[in-house]
Design an enzyme around this catalytic site. Structure first.
Site, mmCIF file in Angstrom:
data_model
loop_
_atom_site.group_PDB
_atom_site.id
_atom_site.type_symbol
_atom_site.label_atom_id
_atom_site.label_comp_id
_atom_site.label_asym_id
_atom_site.label_seq_id
_atom_site.Cartn_x
_atom_site.Cartn_y
_atom_site.Cartn_z
ATOM 1 N N CYS A 2 -3.995 -3.436 -16.938
ATOM 2 C CA CYS A 2 -3.724 -3.925 -18.290
ATOM 3 C C CYS A 2 -2.233 -4.209 -18.498
ATOM 4 O O CYS A 2 -1.387 -3.636 -17.824
ATOM 5 C CB CYS A 2 -4.136 -2.882 -19.302
ATOM 6 N N ARG A 27 -1.155 -9.199 -13.146
ATOM 7 C CA ARG A 27 -1.572 -7.800 -12.999
ATOM 8 C C ARG A 27 -3.089 -7.675 -12.919
ATOM 9 O O ARG A 27 -3.602 -6.644 -12.507
ATOM 10 C CB ARG A 27 -1.071 -6.975 -14.193
ATOM 11 N N TRP A 74 -7.927 -4.837 -18.290
ATOM 12 C CA TRP A 74 -8.705 -4.732 -17.045
ATOM 13 C C TRP A 74 -9.689 -3.603 -17.279
ATOM 14 O O TRP A 74 -9.297 -2.450 -17.434
ATOM 15 C CB TRP A 74 -7.757 -4.418 -15.885
ATOM 16 N N ASN A 98 -2.633 0.967 -22.152
ATOM 17 C CA ASN A 98 -2.863 0.924 -20.703
ATOM 18 C C ASN A 98 -3.136 2.344 -20.233
ATOM 19 O O ASN A 98 -2.528 3.276 -20.745
ATOM 20 C CB ASN A 98 -1.615 0.451 -19.943
ATOM 21 N N GLY A 99 -3.983 2.495 -19.216
ATOM 22 C CA GLY A 99 -4.228 3.832 -18.673
ATOM 23 C C GLY A 99 -5.523 4.411 -19.197
ATOM 24 O O GLY A 99 -6.368 3.697 -19.742
ATOM 25 N N GLU A 478 -5.495 -5.111 7.926
ATOM 26 C CA GLU A 478 -4.817 -5.892 6.887
ATOM 27 C C GLU A 478 -5.436 -7.293 6.791
ATOM 28 O O GLU A 478 -5.647 -7.813 5.695
ATOM 29 C CB GLU A 478 -3.309 -5.941 7.189
ATOM 30 N N LYS A 482 -7.157 -8.748 3.409
ATOM 31 C CA LYS A 482 -6.713 -9.998 2.769
ATOM 32 C C LYS A 482 -7.893 -10.946 2.590
ATOM 33 O O LYS A 482 -8.068 -11.565 1.553
ATOM 34 C CB LYS A 482 -5.640 -10.721 3.604
ATOM 35 N N GLU A 485 -10.368 -9.765 -0.138
ATOM 36 C CA GLU A 485 -9.947 -9.767 -1.539
ATOM 37 C C GLU A 485 -9.766 -11.158 -2.119
ATOM 38 O O GLU A 485 -10.015 -11.351 -3.300
ATOM 39 C CB GLU A 485 -8.714 -8.886 -1.792
ATOM 40 N N HIS A 501 -19.002 1.329 20.365
ATOM 41 C CA HIS A 501 -19.599 2.549 19.836
ATOM 42 C C HIS A 501 -20.427 2.277 18.572
ATOM 43 O O HIS A 501 -20.681 3.188 17.792
ATOM 44 C CB HIS A 501 -18.506 3.588 19.547
ATOM 45 N N LYS A 600 -3.134 -6.109 -9.886
ATOM 46 C CA LYS A 600 -1.970 -6.067 -9.001
ATOM 47 C C LYS A 600 -1.450 -4.649 -8.838
ATOM 48 O O LYS A 600 -1.090 -4.230 -7.758
ATOM 49 C CB LYS A 600 -0.869 -6.979 -9.567
HETATM 50 C C1 F6R Z 1 -3.811 -5.785 -1.082
HETATM 51 C C2 F6R Z 1 -3.034 -5.089 -2.090
HETATM 52 C C3 F6R Z 1 -3.398 -3.687 -2.421
HETATM 53 C C4 F6R Z 1 -2.115 -2.854 -2.639
HETATM 54 C C5 F6R Z 1 -2.476 -1.437 -3.121
HETATM 55 C C6 F6R Z 1 -1.252 -0.571 -3.253
HETATM 56 O O1 F6R Z 1 -3.365 -7.084 -0.888
HETATM 57 O O2 F6R Z 1 -2.134 -5.636 -2.655
HETATM 58 O O3 F6R Z 1 -4.208 -3.114 -1.454
HETATM 59 O O4 F6R Z 1 -1.425 -2.806 -1.436
HETATM 60 O O5 F6R Z 1 -3.122 -1.527 -4.352
HETATM 61 O O6 F6R Z 1 -0.364 -1.099 -4.190
HETATM 62 P P1 F6R Z 1 1.142 -0.638 -4.239
HETATM 63 O O7 F6R Z 1 1.768 -1.088 -2.964
HETATM 64 O O8 F6R Z 1 1.714 -1.327 -5.435
HETATM 65 O O9 F6R Z 1 1.141 0.842 -4.350
#
Ligand code: F6R
Length: 605
Positions: A2, A27, A74, A98-99, A478, A482, A485, A501, A600
């Site tokens: 949020c 965000r 959110w 927020n929260g 990774e 990517k 998501e 396995h 984000k």
């Molecule tokens: C993936 C991504 C998330 C963040 C995770 C941690 O592309 O962005 O997996 O890496 O939410 O976020 P931070 O680094 O802000 O603690």
């Protein structure tokens, strides 16, 4: 997650708030709303979906007023709907939040017994009902807000707007960030400085537990014990905070392209060319450490997973690694000679922050590698190492990942030298290798057209498998993250040796398998695992260097990377992992910068 905006302005605030909310879109959100006070009367507009829907609503039902609060939500408690969208209002007060309010059920029951009529499923509505109840008891707005705050448990940031009060916003920070912007006879409020970047460059960050009274004349800040307190005003770099795509189609594209520059600039900070060594903040004591505990989430966790290999190899330092959401719920054994390292782009991830608080006082030192130096994780660590990547707006982390890897590599080398595990020669050689990373990353980015073509068939896949060994295993993880998501294709990653396995049962002619395998000490082994996949008709895309591709023989799809020293291979191979996801998503027409359901900065547990 949020976003919060508040404005006490000299002009109509709805368009200003809408514009500031646009800068918070990154965000992640699924509904939005604005409330204003106009001629004493409180009113609001809310809409589900993107801000364009709120903007359309405002065209048909304008919301006049020079004081207001706005929010992007959110969904946590209750799905995305107009009723659940913020601002929430009860009687003479509106709130954005927020929260999470952890004791909301008990409060809701108590208020309902007293006759409060709830219209949403949110925890937020309990705040506004509580404040309204106190106003009805005759309390003034400031008293009512303060009394309300005292009843709330949880981690949150929030703002109150009151009917009849055109020059007043009350806000509070407990666990979620909040900052105040100073204008000319105007005051602003934002859940991050980016929201306010077009309005002012003068920012006051609230500290944990603070609450504040905003009027057009300024701000009065109070600490958790209600003592009036002064918080410094800082000037932010407006150009840095400004959010634009600089001609790129997406923020993600811009941020991927920025990587060579970001890596070069950060390297300058930690080890200028004429320097020969690594400058790290004072007080780091790797020589005395007997164990390094690394904790993070998502992409940042994969950066730690790569770094584990480095700390073991270069520094002989035992490493323990965990996902933040698991770490503190498993009684980790902590020791006074342990160092704990938390990695986070935003510096606000609730799980990572909670893990940091869990170890504080039980380990020798708490280190943080963050992108946002004003963040909660940065503030609460003993030693902070910023990655200097600049604002990352695309939800999928790209430049922060490579910049985290670079800073972690610097730390591992420094630790190796401090512990006598790396000779001076080896230390300097590895450092020179790291200095070459930006140039190789630029070369990897030059392969974009080829990658675009290779992703045409990936875009039609239902599932994709990523494989790698050693440091390429976290890279495979990774790559899969990517792809999931932003393209919504199911993807998984395995350490290549683990395939037989179990997961090998998945292989058939329809399964694309992406293999990260530079020509390093593990190359032969990875190629054997790749052959096992091809023998079962798996559609392999091998990503390797010239020597690797030449030795691998016939492979359905191949992508050539520059030949690079082992140390920097994870940084360079991150680029194809990112570009594969990006172009697959473009082929599928998904929302690259704001993928569905994602936020984000994940500020709830
Ligand atoms: C993936 C991504 C998330 C963040 C995770 C941690 O592309 O962005 O997996 O890496 O939410 O976020 P931070 O680094 O802000 O603690």
């Amino acid at each position: 997650m949020c976003g919060i905006v508040g404005v006490l302005g000299q002009h109509e605030v709805s368009p200003i708030i809408l514009d500031a909310l646009k800068r918070l879109e990154y965000r992640g959100y699924d509904s939005a709303g604005i409330a204003t006070v106009n001629q004493g009367k409180l009113d609001r507009r809310r809409a589900v979906g993107k801000l364009i829907n709120l903007s359309d609503t405002l065209v048909h039902q304008p919301l006049p007023g020079r004081s207001g609060i706005g929010h992007t939500r959110w969904a946590t408690h209750g799905g995305p709907s107009v009723d659940n969208a913020h601002p929430h209002q009860a009687g003479r007060v509106a709130v954005v939040h927020n929260g999470i309010i952890e004791n909301f059920r008990a409060l809701r029951e108590e208020l309902a017994e007293q006759g409060a009529q709830f219209t949403s499923q949110t925890d937020t509505e309990t705040i506004v009902q509580l404040a309204s109840h106190y106003l009805d008891q005759g309390m003034a707005p400031v008293q009512a807000a303060r009394a309300t705050l005292k009843r709330l448990d949880g981690a949150f940031a929030l703002a109150f707007l009151f009917e009849g009060e055109e020059d007043l916003i009350i806000c509070a920070r407990r666990g979620s960030p909040l900052c105040i912007g100073h204008g000319e006879d105007e005051m602003y409020l934002g859940s991050d400085a980016i929201a306010l970047s077009e309005l002012t460059d003068r920012i006051t960050y609230l500290e944990e537990g603070d609450w504040a009274i905003l009027t057009r004349n300024g701000v009065h800040v109070f600490d958790a014990d209600d003592h009036q307190t002064a918080r410094p005003m800082t000037r932010i770099n407006a150009a840095q905070a400004r959010v634009d795509k600089s001609g790129h189609r997406h923020f993600m594209a811009k941020e991927m392209a920025e990587q060579p520059g970001v890596l070069k600039a950060a390297m300058e900070v930690y080890s200028g060319v004429d320097h020969g060594g690594i400058d790290l903040p004072e007080g780091l004591d790797f020589a005395a450490a007997d164990r390094l505990i690394m904790v993070a989430c998502g992409t940042a966790h994969y950066a730690c997973q790569v770094a584990k290999y480095w700390f073991e190899q270069f520094a002989g330092l035992p490493v323990e690694l965990d996902i933040a959401s698991e770490f503190r719920y498993r009684a980790p054994v902590l020791g006074q000679k342990n160092m704990a390292l938390f990695v986070s782009q935003s510096g606000e991830t609730a799980d990572t922050l909670a893990a940091l608080r869990h170890v504080r006082g039980h380990v020798a030192q708490v280190l943080a590698v963050v992108n946002v130096p004003t963040s909660s994780i940065a503030r609460e660590a003993d030693v902070v190492l910023p990655i200097h990547a600049g604002p990352e707006i695309g939800v999928a982390s790209t430049k922060a990942f490579t910049a985290q890897l670079q800073v972690l590599a610097l730390l591992a080398l420094k630790a190796g030298f401090a512990r006598g595990h790396l000779s001076e020669d080896a230390y300097r050689t590895r450092l020179e290798e790291l200095r070459a990373a930006p140039g190789f990353v630029a070369q990897a980015l030059d392969r974009e057209d080829e990658i675009r073509r290779l992703t045409e068939h990936l875009a039609r896949a239902r599932d994709v498998l990523f494989l790698g060994r050693g440091v390429m295993y976290p890279l495979a993880l990774e790559g899969a993250l990517k792809l999931k998501e932003i393209s919504y294709i199911h993807a998984e990653a395995y350490a290549a040796g683990e395939l037989k396995h179990g997961p090998i049962a998945l292989i058939d002619k329809d399964l694309p398998v992406i293999v990260f395998a530079p020509h390093d000490a593990l190359f032969e082994k990875t190629v054997s695992n790749m052959q096992e996949v091809m023998a079962r008709q798996g559609q392999v895309l091998l990503i390797s260097d010239a020597k690797g591709l030449a030795e691998a023989g016939e492979v359905p799809f191949r992508l050539q990377m520059p030949t690079v020293p082992d140390l920097i291979a994870p940084i360079v191979y991150a680029v194809p992992a990112q570009l594969i996801a990006y172009h697959t998503a473009l082929h599928r027409g998904t929302d690259v910068d704001q993928p569905r359901n994602l936020a984000k900065s994940v500020t709830v547990e």
